[in-house]
Design a protein around this motif. Structure first.
Motif, PDB file in Angstrom:
ATOM      1  N   PRO A  54     -10.591  38.436  19.012  1.00  0.00           N
ATOM      2  CA  PRO A  54     -10.258  39.871  18.925  1.00  0.00           C
ATOM      3  C   PRO A  54      -9.618  40.256  17.608  1.00  0.00           C
ATOM      4  O   PRO A  54      -9.885  41.318  17.081  1.00  0.00           O
ATOM      5  N   HIS A  55      -8.762  39.391  17.033  1.00  0.00           N
ATOM      6  CA  HIS A  55      -8.054  39.797  15.822  1.00  0.00           C
ATOM      7  C   HIS A  55      -9.000  39.949  14.640  1.00  0.00           C
ATOM      8  O   HIS A  55      -8.714  40.677  13.701  1.00  0.00           O
ATOM      9  N   GLN A  56     -10.165  39.264  14.684  1.00  0.00           N
ATOM     10  CA  GLN A  56     -11.123  39.423  13.610  1.00  0.00           C
ATOM     11  C   GLN A  56     -11.886  40.733  13.734  1.00  0.00           C
ATOM     12  O   GLN A  56     -12.301  41.306  12.740  1.00  0.00           O
ATOM     13  N   GLN A  57     -12.062  41.227  14.967  1.00  0.00           N
ATOM     14  CA  GLN A  57     -12.819  42.450  15.148  1.00  0.00           C
ATOM     15  C   GLN A  57     -11.961  43.696  14.933  1.00  0.00           C
ATOM     16  O   GLN A  57     -12.449  44.720  14.514  1.00  0.00           O
ATOM     17  N   MET A  58     -10.674  43.616  15.233  1.00  0.00           N
ATOM     18  CA  MET A  58      -9.830  44.794  15.189  1.00  0.00           C
ATOM     19  C   MET A  58      -8.857  44.754  14.014  1.00  0.00           C
ATOM     20  O   MET A  58      -7.788  45.338  14.053  1.00  0.00           O
ATOM     21  N   ALA A  59      -9.190  44.023  12.953  1.00  0.00           N
ATOM     22  CA  ALA A  59      -8.307  43.970  11.807  1.00  0.00           C
ATOM     23  C   ALA A  59      -8.197  45.336  11.149  1.00  0.00           C
ATOM     24  O   ALA A  59      -7.158  45.696  10.609  1.00  0.00           O
ATOM     25  N   GLN A  60      -9.282  46.118  11.175  1.00  0.00           N
ATOM     26  CA  GLN A  60      -9.307  47.446  10.597  1.00  0.00           C
ATOM     27  C   GLN A  60      -9.644  48.459  11.684  1.00  0.00           C
ATOM     28  O   GLN A  60     -10.259  48.117  12.690  1.00  0.00           O
ATOM     29  N   PRO A  61      -9.247  49.727  11.520  1.00  0.00           N
ATOM     30  CA  PRO A  61      -9.617  50.749  12.509  1.00  0.00           C
ATOM     31  C   PRO A  61     -11.128  50.834  12.665  1.00  0.00           C
ATOM     32  O   PRO A  61     -11.889  50.699  11.700  1.00  0.00           O
ATOM     33  N   GLY A  90     -18.372  70.652  35.269  1.00  0.00           N
ATOM     34  CA  GLY A  90     -19.671  70.060  35.541  1.00  0.00           C
ATOM     35  C   GLY A  90     -20.722  70.392  34.506  1.00  0.00           C
ATOM     36  O   GLY A  90     -21.773  69.753  34.473  1.00  0.00           O
ATOM     37  N   HIS A  91     -20.460  71.382  33.655  1.00  0.00           N
ATOM     38  CA  HIS A  91     -21.422  71.801  32.633  1.00  0.00           C
ATOM     39  C   HIS A  91     -20.838  71.727  31.240  1.00  0.00           C
ATOM     40  O   HIS A  91     -21.467  72.157  30.277  1.00  0.00           O
ATOM     41  N   GLN A  92     -19.628  71.199  31.082  1.00  0.00           N
ATOM     42  CA  GLN A  92     -18.932  71.248  29.806  1.00  0.00           C
ATOM     43  C   GLN A  92     -19.543  70.298  28.786  1.00  0.00           C
ATOM     44  O   GLN A  92     -20.178  69.297  29.136  1.00  0.00           O
ATOM     45  N   SER A  93     -19.343  70.633  27.526  1.00  0.00           N
ATOM     46  CA  SER A  93     -19.693  69.716  26.454  1.00  0.00           C
ATOM     47  C   SER A  93     -18.688  68.577  26.458  1.00  0.00           C
ATOM     48  O   SER A  93     -17.487  68.785  26.622  1.00  0.00           O
ATOM     49  N   LEU A  94     -19.173  67.358  26.251  1.00  0.00           N
ATOM     50  CA  LEU A  94     -18.268  66.212  26.365  1.00  0.00           C
ATOM     51  C   LEU A  94     -18.831  65.009  25.643  1.00  0.00           C
ATOM     52  O   LEU A  94     -19.996  64.975  25.237  1.00  0.00           O
ATOM     53  N   MET A  95     -17.956  64.032  25.494  1.00  0.00           N
ATOM     54  CA  MET A  95     -18.318  62.697  25.052  1.00  0.00           C
ATOM     55  C   MET A  95     -17.680  61.698  26.000  1.00  0.00           C
ATOM     56  O   MET A  95     -16.506  61.846  26.353  1.00  0.00           O
ATOM     57  N   LEU A  96     -18.420  60.712  26.421  1.00  0.00           N
ATOM     58  CA  LEU A  96     -17.926  59.645  27.274  1.00  0.00           C
ATOM     59  C   LEU A  96     -17.898  58.356  26.461  1.00  0.00           C
ATOM     60  O   LEU A  96     -18.932  57.908  25.963  1.00  0.00           O
ATOM     61  N   ASN A 114     -24.697  53.562  20.103  1.00  0.00           N
ATOM     62  CA  ASN A 114     -23.761  52.448  20.123  1.00  0.00           C
ATOM     63  C   ASN A 114     -22.502  52.790  19.335  1.00  0.00           C
ATOM     64  O   ASN A 114     -22.518  53.614  18.415  1.00  0.00           O
ATOM     65  N   GLY A 115     -21.407  52.158  19.718  1.00  0.00           N
ATOM     66  CA  GLY A 115     -20.155  52.351  18.999  1.00  0.00           C
ATOM     67  C   GLY A 115     -19.335  53.506  19.539  1.00  0.00           C
ATOM     68  O   GLY A 115     -19.714  54.187  20.501  1.00  0.00           O
ATOM     69  N   PRO A 116     -18.166  53.771  18.927  1.00  0.00           N
ATOM     70  CA  PRO A 116     -17.275  54.843  19.387  1.00  0.00           C
ATOM     71  C   PRO A 116     -17.807  56.216  18.985  1.00  0.00           C
ATOM     72  O   PRO A 116     -18.781  56.315  18.225  1.00  0.00           O
ATOM     73  N   PRO A 117     -17.186  57.287  19.488  1.00  0.00           N
ATOM     74  CA  PRO A 117     -17.612  58.635  19.065  1.00  0.00           C
ATOM     75  C   PRO A 117     -17.487  58.821  17.559  1.00  0.00           C
ATOM     76  O   PRO A 117     -16.564  58.308  16.920  1.00  0.00           O
ATOM     77  N   ARG A 118     -18.409  59.526  17.012  1.00  0.00           N
ATOM     78  CA  ARG A 118     -18.435  59.736  15.565  1.00  0.00           C
ATOM     79  C   ARG A 118     -17.309  60.672  15.160  1.00  0.00           C
ATOM     80  O   ARG A 118     -17.170  61.778  15.698  1.00  0.00           O
ATOM     81  N   GLN A 119     -16.512  60.215  14.222  1.00  0.00           N
ATOM     82  CA  GLN A 119     -15.323  60.965  13.834  1.00  0.00           C
ATOM     83  C   GLN A 119     -15.700  62.277  13.164  1.00  0.00           C
ATOM     84  O   GLN A 119     -16.582  62.340  12.318  1.00  0.00           O
ATOM     85  N   GLY A 120     -15.020  63.325  13.601  1.00  0.00           N
ATOM     86  CA  GLY A 120     -15.218  64.634  13.007  1.00  0.00           C
ATOM     87  C   GLY A 120     -16.437  65.381  13.500  1.00  0.00           C
ATOM     88  O   GLY A 120     -16.722  66.479  13.006  1.00  0.00           O
ATOM     89  N   GLY A 171     -23.239  67.568  20.460  1.00  0.00           N
ATOM     90  CA  GLY A 171     -24.415  68.298  19.998  1.00  0.00           C
ATOM     91  C   GLY A 171     -24.860  67.886  18.612  1.00  0.00           C
ATOM     92  O   GLY A 171     -26.002  68.174  18.208  1.00  0.00           O
ATOM     93  N   TRP A 172     -23.965  67.202  17.865  1.00  0.00           N
ATOM     94  CA  TRP A 172     -24.327  66.778  16.516  1.00  0.00           C
ATOM     95  C   TRP A 172     -25.431  65.740  16.554  1.00  0.00           C
ATOM     96  O   TRP A 172     -26.347  65.750  15.725  1.00  0.00           O
ATOM     97  N   THR A 173     -25.368  64.822  17.513  1.00  0.00           N
ATOM     98  CA  THR A 173     -26.373  63.758  17.586  1.00  0.00           C
ATOM     99  C   THR A 173     -27.750  64.314  17.899  1.00  0.00           C
ATOM    100  O   THR A 173     -28.760  63.803  17.414  1.00  0.00           O
TER     101      THR A 173
END
Length: 452
Positions: free
Chosen positions: A92-99, A189-195, A259-265, A269-271
């Motif tokens: 884990p420490h090798q993967q999370m060394a940086q944000p 139930g209809h909101q814009s969201l990211m999971l 794949n990966g976390p939500p895109r910052q900023g 709908g951007w995707t």
């Protein structure tokens, strides 16, 4: 006497020499070659002057098996070892060394996510925060974000602190909703969201009971590991409407998976406009008529390891019954068939999704007062190996899409409201589906106070 002493010394000397002789390994003479059988069943002839091999009563150690462990070994590994074993992914420490910052790349970059998609065939998908869901439902304001726990049904673990020693499925993913409070309150139930689909720690703790309703087991995400994937939903907007008949392109409800976390900023709908997703879940035009239908699309990365903004032909579909929810859904399970796109209607050749009915009084109370739902996702063994990792991840995301589309804005079996000088009680027997629109079948009893 001297003769007796000499004879005694000779006897002792002979015994010592014999003991030394038999304790010292000696090569066998040529006429006593020993024929032995090797481990592969081939004879081994001992040559003159060669020492016989030492006898080992235990079989040779086998090579370490990949995840999942063999049946005789407990799953997940013991607490002192992370899941899966360390040699199968970097520490884990090798993967999370940086944000963690999103970088375009194929789904195969997350080896742990790939292992889970490869081996887990039966999943338990449950909502968390039962008490908060009940508070938001009764206040007619769903201001609390959803949490989903995805577990491996084939491998059970004990619930830590449970008074009866019950077991539950091993948690593998922890899903958190990221959306605006106003969007959840006004467009439930209809909101814009990211999971954000995170890896979960393989442990479950006993929760608390509030007002006779069990708040559910407590789970935690594994923050030492990167996010597995993100589910993005454009949701309702001025150019996109929901909860209506799907008669035009703007009425279709979509979810995108990358794949990966939500895109910052970036906002939901951007995707859809810029691409970079490996899968998509969408409701077709006319919504499958009287059959709730979601189409699933997935594609592999290109030669550069990137997912292009392309809409491919669907590989599968998820189809359900015309009537569901209400008292019907609380008393009877609801099945959704998962089939290949070119297969017959509701063939379920990929698998099925079961929305579980209430089995305990605590679950009955949760069904009456909240919108918490519990699902079982099962893949068929003979078709499971034919699906690509992108397709399997798309099926998981489509289950979340189905929950938001059909069960996050439906009515509870019983709802009591105060209206002016009277009180009304609504009994919802079931919900009827028609071309993407959910219509409750209910009976309303109202009364007025005396003198009004």
């Amino acid at each position: 006497k001297v003769g007796v002493i000499v004879i005694t010394v000779n006897v002792i000397t002979t015994i010592v020499q014999f003991v030394v002789l038999i304790s010292t390994p000696q090569p066998l003479p040529p006429f006593l070659n020993v024929i032995r059988m090797s481990e592969k069943g081939q004879p081994i002839v001992q040559q003159p002057g060669q020492m016989p091999p030492a006898y080992n009563p235990y079989p040779p150690p086998q090579q370490q098996q990949p995840y999942p462990p063999q049946q005789q070994q407990p799953y997940p590994p013991q607490q002192q070892q992370p899941y899966p074993p360390q040699q199968q992914y970097p520490p884990p420490h090798q993967q999370m060394a940086q944000p963690v910052v999103w970088q375009p790349g194929p789904l195969q970059t997350d080896s742990l996510f790939m292992q889970k998609l490869e081996h887990i065939k039966n999943m338990d998908i449950s909502q968390g925060n039962v008490f908060l869901e009940a508070v938001g439902t009764q206040a007619n304001c769903d201001c609390f974000p959803n949490i989903y726990i995805i577990g491996d049904n084939d491998r059970q673990i004990p619930v830590i602190g449970h008074p009866k020693g019950e077991t539950t499925s091993t948690p593998v993913f922890y899903v958190e909703e990221k959306s605006g409070c106003c969007a959840r309150a006004c467009c439930s139930g209809h909101q814009s969201l990211m999971l954000e689909v995170k890896h979960a720690k393989p442990e479950a703790h006993y929760g608390l009971g509030v007002c006779g309703m069990y708040n559910g087991h407590q789970y935690t995400p594994d923050t030492s590991l990167p996010t597995a994937m993100t589910v993005e939903r454009p949701g309702w907007s001025c150019t996109h409407c929901n909860n209506c008949c799907v008669l035009m392109e703007c009425c279709r409800d979509d979810m995108f998976f990358y794949n990966g976390p939500p895109r910052q900023g970036q906002k939901p709908g951007w995707t859809k406009e810029n691409g970079g997703y490996f899968g998509r879940s969408t409701m077709p035009l006319y919504g499958g008529c009287c059959t709730p239908t979601l189409h699933m699309e997935a594609h592999a990365p290109n030669a550069k390891g990137e997912y292009e903004n392309q809409i491919t032909a669907p590989f599968g579909k998820m189809e359900g019954p015309c009537f569901f929810g209400g008292f019907l859904g609380m008393c009877c399970p609801t099945y959704f068939d998962i089939s290949f796109f070119n297969s017959e209607k509701k063939s379920a050749d990929i698998g099925f999704l079961k929305k579980r009915s209430a089995k305990t009084w605590s679950e009955v109370c949760a069904a009456m007062c909240s919108k918490v739902d519990y699902y079982d996702l099962a893949f068929k063994g003979e078709k499971f190996a034919q699906l690509t990792p992108e397709q399997k991840a798309t099926v998981i995301g489509t289950v979340l899409h189905l929950d938001y589309k059909l069960f996050e804005n439906d009515k509870n079996p019983i709802e009591v409201k105060n209206q002016g000088n009277g009180t009304s009680c609504t009994f919802t027997f079931c919900n009827a589906y028609c071309m993407g629109c959910v219509l409750p079948c209910c009976c309303v009893l109202s009364g007025q106070q005396e003198g009004s």
